[in-house]
Design an enzyme around this catalytic site. Structure first.
Site: not given
Ligand code: AMP
Length: 113
Positions: A86, A99
């Site tokens: 994203n 990511h």
């Molecule tokens: P995005 O919307 O592509 O920025 O995705 C960010 C992702 O990070 C989401 O799917 C969240 O659930 C995940 N996320 C946020 N904080 C954490 C965390 N501390 N540990 C694992 N996943 C996380």
């Protein structure tokens, strides 16, 4: 980078469910999984988004994609999986550290939401 949750995870400052780690990347399970298997691969170097990469990141980006394949295999995603990056507001990027999502172990519909 200060105040970056994925930097904190990559630096072992926040405990997480690590799936794979080496000197360049970390892969860990998403806190809010959208599929039975949902992991994130992050570079240890802080890069805010795909838009913030340049030619100096070419090797790292290629490295990550090859690791996607390897990690997907290790996670038993032999029936297929989806890789999602994203980027920016319209794509609903919530964490400003590049990511790669890997999602699998269910039928993933298309188009995505
Ligand atoms: P995005 O919307 O592509 O920025 O995705 C960010 C992702 O990070 C989401 O799917 C969240 O659930 C995940 N996320 C946020 N904080 C954490 C965390 N501390 N540990 C694992 N996943 C996380």
């Amino acid at each position: 980078m200060a105040d970056c949750i994925f930097c904190a995870i990559a630096n072992h400052e926040i405990p997480t469910d690590v799936v794979y780690e080496d000197d360049k990347i970390m892969c860990f399970r998403d806190a809010e999984p959208q599929a039975p298997v949902h992991v994130l691969i992050v570079p240890k170097k802080h890069i805010a988004s795909l838009d913030d990469t340049d030619a100096s990141d070419q090797e790292l980006l290629g490295y990550i994609l090859l690791k996607v394949k390897e990690i997907a295999s290790d996670l038993g995603l032999e029936n297929g999986y989806r890789v999602v990056v994203n980027n920016g507001e319209d794509a609903f990027q919530t964490v400003k550290h590049l990511h790669f999502h890997i999602l699998g172990k269910r039928k993933l519909t298309w188009p995505p939401g």
